[in-house]
Design a protein around this motif. Structure first.
Motif, PDB file in Angstrom:
ATOM      1  N   ALA A  72       0.835  -1.205   0.000  1.00  0.00           N
ATOM      2  CA  ALA A  72       0.000   0.000   0.000  1.00  0.00           C
ATOM      3  C   ALA A  72       0.870   1.256   0.000  1.00  0.00           C
ATOM      4  N   ALA A  73       1.975   1.232   0.739  1.00  0.00           N
ATOM      5  CA  ALA A  73       2.871   2.388   0.775  1.00  0.00           C
ATOM      6  C   ALA A  73       3.524   2.612  -0.586  1.00  0.00           C
ATOM      7  N   ARG A  74       3.924   1.515  -1.253  1.00  0.00           N
ATOM      8  CA  ARG A  74       4.496   1.634  -2.602  1.00  0.00           C
ATOM      9  C   ARG A  74       3.453   2.176  -3.572  1.00  0.00           C
ATOM     10  N   GLN A  75       2.209   1.713  -3.433  1.00  0.00           N
ATOM     11  CA  GLN A  75       1.125   2.150  -4.310  1.00  0.00           C
ATOM     12  C   GLN A  75       0.847   3.639  -4.111  1.00  0.00           C
ATOM     13  N   ALA A  76       0.893   4.105  -2.859  1.00  0.00           N
ATOM     14  CA  ALA A  76       0.579   5.499  -2.558  1.00  0.00           C
ATOM     15  C   ALA A  76       1.770   6.433  -2.769  1.00  0.00           C
ATOM     16  N   ALA A  77       2.968   5.898  -3.005  1.00  0.00           N
ATOM     17  CA  ALA A  77       4.168   6.731  -3.090  1.00  0.00           C
ATOM     18  C   ALA A  77       4.080   7.776  -4.195  1.00  0.00           C
ATOM     19  N   GLY A  78       3.583   7.418  -5.353  1.00  0.00           N
ATOM     20  CA  GLY A  78       3.530   8.370  -6.458  1.00  0.00           C
ATOM     21  C   GLY A  78       2.184   9.044  -6.613  1.00  0.00           C
ATOM     22  N   LEU A  79       1.323   8.915  -5.607  1.00  0.00           N
ATOM     23  CA  LEU A  79      -0.026   9.469  -5.701  1.00  0.00           C
ATOM     24  C   LEU A  79      -0.229  10.595  -4.688  1.00  0.00           C
ATOM     25  N   HIS A  80      -1.213  11.428  -4.961  1.00  0.00           N
ATOM     26  CA  HIS A  80      -1.649  12.406  -3.975  1.00  0.00           C
ATOM     27  C   HIS A  80      -3.162  12.549  -4.088  1.00  0.00           C
ATOM     28  N   ARG A  81      -3.774  13.017  -3.004  1.00  0.00           N
ATOM     29  CA  ARG A  81      -5.232  13.129  -2.960  1.00  0.00           C
ATOM     30  C   ARG A  81      -5.665  14.529  -3.393  1.00  0.00           C
ATOM     31  N   VAL A  82      -6.794  14.535  -4.086  1.00  0.00           N
ATOM     32  CA  VAL A  82      -7.401  15.811  -4.443  1.00  0.00           C
ATOM     33  C   VAL A  82      -8.879  15.746  -4.092  1.00  0.00           C
ATOM     34  N   ASP A  83      -9.443  16.910  -3.822  1.00  0.00           N
ATOM     35  CA  ASP A  83     -10.875  17.009  -3.540  1.00  0.00           C
ATOM     36  C   ASP A  83     -11.566  17.352  -4.852  1.00  0.00           C
ATOM     37  N   ALA A  84     -12.356  16.426  -5.358  1.00  0.00           N
ATOM     38  CA  ALA A  84     -13.033  16.615  -6.636  1.00  0.00           C
ATOM     39  C   ALA A  84     -14.534  16.781  -6.406  1.00  0.00           C
ATOM     40  N   VAL A  85     -15.208  17.300  -7.421  1.00  0.00           N
ATOM     41  CA  VAL A  85     -16.649  17.490  -7.371  1.00  0.00           C
ATOM     42  C   VAL A  85     -17.263  16.658  -8.489  1.00  0.00           C
ATOM     43  N   ALA A  86     -18.288  15.875  -8.141  1.00  0.00           N
ATOM     44  CA  ALA A  86     -18.965  15.050  -9.147  1.00  0.00           C
ATOM     45  C   ALA A  86     -19.733  15.953 -10.098  1.00  0.00           C
ATOM     46  N   ALA A  87     -19.470  15.770 -11.408  1.00  0.00           N
ATOM     47  CA  ALA A  87     -20.144  16.587 -12.417  1.00  0.00           C
ATOM     48  C   ALA A  87     -21.333  15.849 -13.019  1.00  0.00           C
ATOM     49  N   THR A  88     -21.329  14.519 -12.906  1.00  0.00           N
ATOM     50  CA  THR A  88     -22.409  13.709 -13.480  1.00  0.00           C
ATOM     51  C   THR A  88     -22.885  12.675 -12.475  1.00  0.00           C
ATOM     52  N   GLN A  89     -24.020  12.086 -12.787  1.00  0.00           N
ATOM     53  CA  GLN A  89     -24.557  10.989 -11.981  1.00  0.00           C
ATOM     54  C   GLN A  89     -23.688   9.746 -12.228  1.00  0.00           C
ATOM     55  N   PRO A  90     -23.369   8.935 -11.203  1.00  0.00           N
ATOM     56  CA  PRO A  90     -22.562   7.732 -11.436  1.00  0.00           C
ATOM     57  C   PRO A  90     -23.306   6.703 -12.283  1.00  0.00           C
ATOM     58  N   VAL A  91     -22.541   5.972 -13.095  1.00  0.00           N
ATOM     59  CA  VAL A  91     -23.090   4.874 -13.895  1.00  0.00           C
ATOM     60  C   VAL A  91     -22.328   3.607 -13.540  1.00  0.00           C
ATOM     61  N   SER A  92     -23.004   2.486 -13.659  1.00  0.00           N
ATOM     62  CA  SER A  92     -22.380   1.205 -13.314  1.00  0.00           C
ATOM     63  C   SER A  92     -21.328   0.848 -14.358  1.00  0.00           C
ATOM     64  N   ALA A  93     -20.178   0.401 -13.870  1.00  0.00           N
ATOM     65  CA  ALA A  93     -19.086  -0.017 -14.747  1.00  0.00           C
ATOM     66  C   ALA A  93     -18.635  -1.421 -14.404  1.00  0.00           C
ATOM     67  N   GLY A  94     -19.532  -2.235 -13.885  1.00  0.00           N
ATOM     68  CA  GLY A  94     -19.193  -3.603 -13.504  1.00  0.00           C
ATOM     69  C   GLY A  94     -19.719  -3.891 -12.114  1.00  0.00           C
ATOM     70  N   VAL A  95     -19.281  -4.998 -11.581  1.00  0.00           N
ATOM     71  CA  VAL A  95     -19.725  -5.429 -10.261  1.00  0.00           C
ATOM     72  C   VAL A  95     -19.177  -4.473  -9.198  1.00  0.00           C
ATOM     73  N   ASP A  96     -20.065  -3.835  -8.449  1.00  0.00           N
ATOM     74  CA  ASP A  96     -19.716  -2.911  -7.361  1.00  0.00           C
ATOM     75  C   ASP A  96     -18.791  -1.778  -7.794  1.00  0.00           C
ATOM     76  N   THR A  97     -18.843  -1.374  -9.055  1.00  0.00           N
ATOM     77  CA  THR A  97     -18.016  -0.274  -9.533  1.00  0.00           C
ATOM     78  C   THR A  97     -18.918   0.760 -10.199  1.00  0.00           C
ATOM     79  N   TRP A  98     -18.782   1.985  -9.726  1.00  0.00           N
ATOM     80  CA  TRP A  98     -19.570   3.094 -10.276  1.00  0.00           C
ATOM     81  C   TRP A  98     -18.596   4.187 -10.695  1.00  0.00           C
ATOM     82  N   ILE A  99     -18.849   4.767 -11.891  1.00  0.00           N
ATOM     83  CA  ILE A  99     -17.959   5.796 -12.430  1.00  0.00           C
ATOM     84  C   ILE A  99     -18.767   7.062 -12.690  1.00  0.00           C
ATOM     85  N   ALA A 100     -18.145   8.196 -12.367  1.00  0.00           N
ATOM     86  CA  ALA A 100     -18.758   9.505 -12.658  1.00  0.00           C
ATOM     87  C   ALA A 100     -17.668  10.438 -13.172  1.00  0.00           C
ATOM     88  N   THR A 101     -18.075  11.466 -13.863  1.00  0.00           N
ATOM     89  CA  THR A 101     -17.132  12.491 -14.311  1.00  0.00           C
ATOM     90  C   THR A 101     -16.903  13.440 -13.137  1.00  0.00           C
TER      91      THR A 101
END
Length: 190
Positions: free
Chosen positions: A62-91
């Motif tokens: 997990a530390a290696r995975q997070a090493a090159g990442l940073h968090r940002v606060d985003a705002v959902a622009a669209t309603q989420p749509v299903s992209a598979g089992v237990d996965t929802w995607i939004a813009t």
């Protein structure tokens, strides 16, 4: 009624060695139980060490995975749509380092347009999966450790039962041989 002058003493314990009623198989049964208990204790210790190692490995991943990442606060622009089992995607839209970004990313299914969502992004500002949480690392470590321990207990119990069966078979055979020698004298059949 007169009281005895000397208090009664309990009988002395029968010595382990030199007891004519103690057979070789009795000693074998004792040592098999001791070995079985010791093996279970070793299995517990090794399972705990395995679990700790798996947890530490999960946290390092997990530390290696997070090493090159940073968090940002985003705002959902669209309603989420299903992209598979237990996965929802939004813009999502966000501003980072003075630049505005608009990307699709996984979100919780109850996200509504305008909701704030925390997203992990790489240096190119592309959304990435969240690093593995500590609870998931602990759960995986516990699951694997429990499975390994269950297998070890099953294997050790099977070995213990098989060994006890062999000892009991040997004891019965020995008893039958001795009885074949003694029975004619006791029953007066010669």
């Amino acid at each position: 009624m007169a009281t005895p002058s000397v208090a009664p003493q309990p009988s002395a314990p029968v010595p382990r060695r030199g007891n004519p009623l103690r057979r070789r198989t009795d000693a074998l049964r004792f040592w098999v139980r001791v070995i079985f208990a010791a093996a279970l204790g070793i299995a517990v210790a090794l399972t705990v060490l395995l679990g700790l190692h798996l947890y530490a490995d999960g946290r390092a991943q997990a530390a290696r995975q997070a090493a090159g990442l940073h968090r940002v606060d985003a705002v959902a622009a669209t309603q989420p749509v299903s992209a598979g089992v237990d996965t929802w995607i939004a813009t999502l839209t966000w501003t980072d380092n003075g630049r505005s970004h608009r990307e699709q990313a996984p979100v919780p299914p109850a996200t509504a347009p305008g909701d704030h969502v925390t997203v992990w992004v790489n240096s190119q500002e592309v959304p990435q999966p969240d690093p593995i949480p500590a609870v998931q690392s602990a759960g995986s470590a516990a699951t694997y450790s429990l499975a390994i321990f269950s297998g070890a207990v099953l294997l050790l119990s099977g070995g213990y039962a098989y060994t006890r069966h062999r000892i009991d078979t040997s004891a019965w055979k020995s008893w039958e041989n001795e009885w074949a020698k003694v029975e004619p004298e006791w029953t007066h059949r010669h």
